[in-house]
Write a protein that holds these residues in place. Structure first.
Motif, short mmCIF file in Angstrom:
data_model
loop_
_atom_site.label_atom_id
_atom_site.label_comp_id
_atom_site.label_asym_id
_atom_site.label_seq_id
_atom_site.Cartn_x
_atom_site.Cartn_y
_atom_site.Cartn_z
N ARG A 281 0.69 -1.52 -0.27
CA ARG A 281 -0.12 -0.23 -0.09
C ARG A 281 1.14 1.06 -0.16
O ARG A 281 1.99 1.33 0.84
CB ARG A 281 -0.97 0.18 0.87
CG ARG A 281 -1.81 -0.75 1.12
CD ARG A 281 -2.85 -0.62 0.24
NE ARG A 281 -4.35 -1.49 0.55
CZ ARG A 281 -4.25 -2.84 -0.80
NH1 ARG A 281 -3.28 -3.30 -1.14
NH2 ARG A 281 -5.38 -3.52 -0.16
N GLU A 290 -8.37 6.53 -7.37
CA GLU A 290 -8.09 6.00 -6.21
C GLU A 290 -6.34 6.97 -5.49
O GLU A 290 -6.37 6.71 -4.23
CB GLU A 290 -7.54 4.36 -5.37
CG GLU A 290 -6.67 3.69 -6.59
CD GLU A 290 -7.02 3.22 -7.77
OE1 GLU A 290 -6.49 2.11 -8.29
OE2 GLU A 290 -7.86 3.39 -8.57
N LYS A 296 -6.40 8.00 1.47
CA LYS A 296 -5.48 6.43 1.93
C LYS A 296 -4.73 5.74 1.34
O LYS A 296 -5.11 6.12 -0.10
CB LYS A 296 -7.25 6.08 2.74
CG LYS A 296 -7.73 5.28 1.67
CD LYS A 296 -9.56 4.80 1.50
CE LYS A 296 -9.79 4.28 0.27
NZ LYS A 296 -11.27 3.59 1.26
N PRO A 297 -3.89 4.58 1.54
CA PRO A 297 -3.44 3.90 1.08
C PRO A 297 -4.09 3.62 0.18
O PRO A 297 -5.02 2.91 0.51
CB PRO A 297 -2.76 3.49 2.04
CG PRO A 297 -2.10 3.64 3.50
CD PRO A 297 -3.62 4.66 3.34
N TYR A 298 -3.39 3.16 -0.55
CA TYR A 298 -3.92 1.92 -1.94
C TYR A 298 -2.82 1.13 -3.03
O TYR A 298 -1.36 0.85 -2.69
CB TYR A 298 -4.66 2.99 -3.49
CG TYR A 298 -2.78 3.64 -4.34
CD1 TYR A 298 -2.58 3.72 -5.02
CD2 TYR A 298 -2.95 5.16 -3.63
CE1 TYR A 298 -1.62 4.10 -5.19
CE2 TYR A 298 -2.06 5.91 -4.68
CZ TYR A 298 -2.07 5.48 -5.06
OH TYR A 298 -0.35 6.16 -6.03
N ASP A 299 -3.20 0.28 -3.50
CA ASP A 299 -2.48 -0.62 -4.11
C ASP A 299 -1.55 -0.56 -4.96
O ASP A 299 -3.26 0.54 -6.23
CB ASP A 299 -3.42 -2.08 -4.41
CG ASP A 299 -2.34 -3.45 -4.84
OD1 ASP A 299 -1.47 -2.89 -5.49
OD2 ASP A 299 -2.86 -4.41 -5.14
#
Length: 371
Positions: A281, A290, A296-299
């Protein structure tokens, strides 16, 4: 085979040229020049070494074009030592003016090449090459480590590795103490020399001409999409997220029997060693829903899929405007890759498999028609 990315334990200081200090910008656009506005707001002239040491932080902003010629002029004697002459304005037959000896950089009104990290040059035979500067000891970029991984003999032997071929890697190790500056570890850097290839960025687009001269048939389009998917899938298999996928970061070698697609620019790429217990992330701005000003953290890997889908979508629309039909299945793939919810997007592996199935079906149909 010797590792051409290995940094020499010792070397003679590299030659360089220190231009005169430059004045502050008088040009401002929607994104003001950070060199003048943010870093050095209270002075009227800027020392060239300050600009050189900011090189890693430049972007493709027009407002910074007034400065980006300075680092290239500093390293020019070093590149000449290896037989590479930086392109001047006068090298373009279409150029009309009295400043033909200047680089195309350094003037926002004449900034033909706006990338601060890559610049065209000529080798001793007069052949055009492109030279990319790669920082060493950088806290902000994994470019050196990732490119070194993708250029290893083992990686080069893999058929799905579409990393751009490299002619030569040059180690620049200046001693700025001779001009009264305190040396810094980040003063040293690499210059990666590459042959010139055609770009994927569309040329002049008309209703009848989509702008992609390397695509002549639907099969060509399928094959090109497959190569892009293979390039990104290979990186993902290694745990590398490209993070800056756009058409200008893909090249085409039209001199090969089957036009070969290459991927470039790993400055923003990130490496996550496998195996993972959970997907990584991050919280970095990127071109996906996103990842746009993320909260917020994302892939990062579905972000790459989204960006490849954006290129697919752009090209499909261009060919549809030119009257091409039978692109519905390709369009379905592209739209699935561009879903807002990253969990609803296919993996790049699934995209590659789907394209391979379409190519097989296309070949079977062609064989039936010839039977």
């Amino acid at each position: 085979m010797a590792d051409r990315w290995e940094i020499p334990s010792s070397s003679e200081p590299s030659p360089f040229h220190l231009p005169e200090p430059v004045s502050r910008c008088t040009y401002w656009d929607w994104s003001p020049c950070r060199i003048c506005f943010e870093a050095l707001p209270d002075i009227t002239s800027i020392h060239p070494l300050q600009i050189y040491r900011w090189w890693n932080r430049y972007y493709d902003y027009t407002s910074e074009c007034n400065h980006v010629a300075v680092p290239w002029l500093i390293v020019e004697p070093f590149l000449l030592q290896y037989g590479y002459r930086l392109m001047r304005r006068g090298d373009d037959p279409a150029y009309v003016g009295e400043e033909g000896d200047k680089l195309w950089l350094g003037d926002h009104e004449q900034a033909k090449f706006t990338s601060p990290h890559t610049y065209p040059a000529y080798d001793r035979s007069g052949k055009m090459v492109f030279i990319k500067t790669v920082p060493l000891h950088s806290q902000d970029s994994q470019e050196y480590d990732i490119w070194r991984m993708l250029d290893s003999p083992k990686a080069r032997a893999h058929p799905d590795n579409h990393t751009v071929p490299i002619r030569e890697i040059l180690y620049f190790n200046p001693d700025f103490a001779v001009v009264g500056a305190h040396p810094e570890p980040t003063d040293a850097r690499l210059f990666v020399v590459m042959n010139q290839f055609d770009t994927v960025t569309p040329e002049e687009v008309t209703t009848l001409q989509p702008g992609y001269p390397f695509v002549h048939t639907i099969e060509d389009l399928y094959q090109f999409f497959l190569q892009m998917a293979q390039a990104v899938r290979y990186m993902h298999d290694l745990g590398i997220a490209h993070q800056d996928i756009m058409d200008k970061n893909f090249l085409i070698d039209c001199a090969t029997p089957v036009d070969r697609c290459y991927v470039i620019d790993f400055q923003l790429s990130l490496y996550f060693p496998k195996p993972w217990t959970t997907p990584p992330r991050i919280l970095i701005d990127a071109e996906a829903p996103e990842a746009f000003r993320p909260t917020k953290p994302y892939d990062p890997f579905p972000v790459d899929v989204f960006c490849v889908g954006t290129i697919f979508d752009k090209m499909i629309r261009a060919f549809q405007r030119s009257g091409w039909t039978s692109l519905d299945e390709l369009n379905d793939i592209a739209q699935s890759m561009r879903r807002r919810d990253p969990e609803q997007r296919p993996t790049i592996h699934a995209v590659e498999n789907r394209l391979q199935d379409l190519i097989k079906a296309l070949n079977l149909a062609a064989e039936s028609n010839h039977a």
